[in-house]
Write a protein that holds these residues in place. Structure first.
Motif, PDB file in Angstrom:
ATOM      1  N   GLU A  35       2.955  12.614  -5.079  1.00 50.94           N
ATOM      2  CA  GLU A  35       2.091  12.447  -3.963  1.00 50.94           C
ATOM      3  C   GLU A  35       2.935  12.892  -2.696  1.00 50.94           C
ATOM      4  O   GLU A  35       2.342  13.715  -2.005  1.00 50.94           O
ATOM      5  CB  GLU A  35       1.693  11.189  -3.554  1.00 50.94           C
ATOM      6  N   HIS A  46      -1.210   6.746   0.304  1.00 48.29           N
ATOM      7  CA  HIS A  46      -2.114   6.985  -0.846  1.00 48.29           C
ATOM      8  C   HIS A  46      -3.265   7.894  -0.449  1.00 48.29           C
ATOM      9  O   HIS A  46      -3.973   7.732   0.755  1.00 48.29           O
ATOM     10  CB  HIS A  46      -2.529   5.761  -1.495  1.00 48.29           C
ATOM     11  N   HIS A  51      -1.171   0.191  -4.934  1.00 49.71           N
ATOM     12  CA  HIS A  51      -0.912   1.645  -5.225  1.00 49.71           C
ATOM     13  C   HIS A  51      -1.219   1.906  -6.659  1.00 49.71           C
ATOM     14  O   HIS A  51      -2.028   2.753  -7.178  1.00 49.71           O
ATOM     15  CB  HIS A  51       0.056   1.944  -4.573  1.00 49.71           C
ATOM     16  N   HIS A  89      -4.386   4.082  -9.079  1.00 52.72           N
ATOM     17  CA  HIS A  89      -4.122   5.000  -9.729  1.00 52.72           C
ATOM     18  C   HIS A  89      -4.459   4.781 -11.461  1.00 52.72           C
ATOM     19  O   HIS A  89      -4.997   5.603 -11.910  1.00 52.72           O
ATOM     20  CB  HIS A  89      -2.989   5.506  -9.765  1.00 52.72           C
TER      21      HIS A  89
HETATM   22 ZN   LIG Z   1      -1.663   7.139  -4.668  1.00 50.75          ZN
END
Ligand SMILES: [Zn+2]
Ligand SMILES: [Zn+2]
Length: 196
Positions: free
Chosen positions: A105, A146, A170, A174
């Protein structure tokens, strides 16, 4: 071929090479300068010309401007070779497996947006008043940034699509099942809309 079409082709190529659809004008020009010089050897103002074409591509909604200092993102994610990001993910996971998601990310993210997200959204997890936190060696709280809608699903790499979560939530965002993911997505959208 027209300038605009040529620049667009080069943008797609550049993003595929870097494995990221976010790019800066500087790195794009650095990578492609010779190609543009070969395309129109008589043009003496390549940088201005390319910048102008990027504006035309923005008007056509083919790319977005992330800020006013030369950061762009390619909109049509289907234009990216799917294996480009995949390869990076695998390579990175070999280095630091537990940070794989985070690093990927970070890689596709505009660093300025990420900093701003923490400034605006704070350093506490947005999930249901979660109090899960710890301090780092430098005295700041550990928090992860995120994308609410993942980039791979067409989410934008901008402040309006960013949120802050603790490491646990987090991972949940996902790797949770569809219901979990949907509810986190909704919750984060509401929280972020309230704050920015
Ligand atoms: Zn994320
Ligand atoms: Zn949390």
């Amino acid at each position: 071929m027209k300038w605009k079409d040529f620049v667009y082709q080069q943008v797609i190529d550049h993003c595929n090479n870097s494995g990221s659809r976010t790019f800066s004008l500087q790195e794009f020009l650095r990578a492609k300068l010779q190609i543009f010089l070969n395309f129109r050897p008589d043009n003496k103002h390549i940088e201005a010309k390319v910048r102008q074409q990027l504006q035309f591509l923005r008007d056509d909604k083919l790319i977005s401007f992330l800020d006013n200092s030369g950061h762009y993102t390619l909109r049509g994610i289907d234009l990216l070779a799917p294996e480009a990001e995949e390869t990076k993910t695998i390579d990175l996971s070999k280095e630091i497996p537990e940070k794989r998601e985070y690093i990927v990310e970070t890689y596709v993210r505009n660093v300025a947006w990420s900093k701003q997200a923490k400034e605006i959204l704070g350093d506490m997890c947005l999930y249901n008043n979660c109090t899960n936190t710890f301090f780092r060696e430098d005295g700041t709280r550990y928090i992860e940034v995120h994308h609410i809608i993942p980039l791979c699903r067409g989410g934008e790499d901008g402040i309006w699509n960013l949120s802050v979560l603790c490491a646990h939530h987090h991972k949940m965002a996902h790797y949770g099942d569809a219901r979990t993911k949907n509810s986190i997505e909704k919750l984060l959208h509401n929280e972020v809309r309230r704050r920015i």
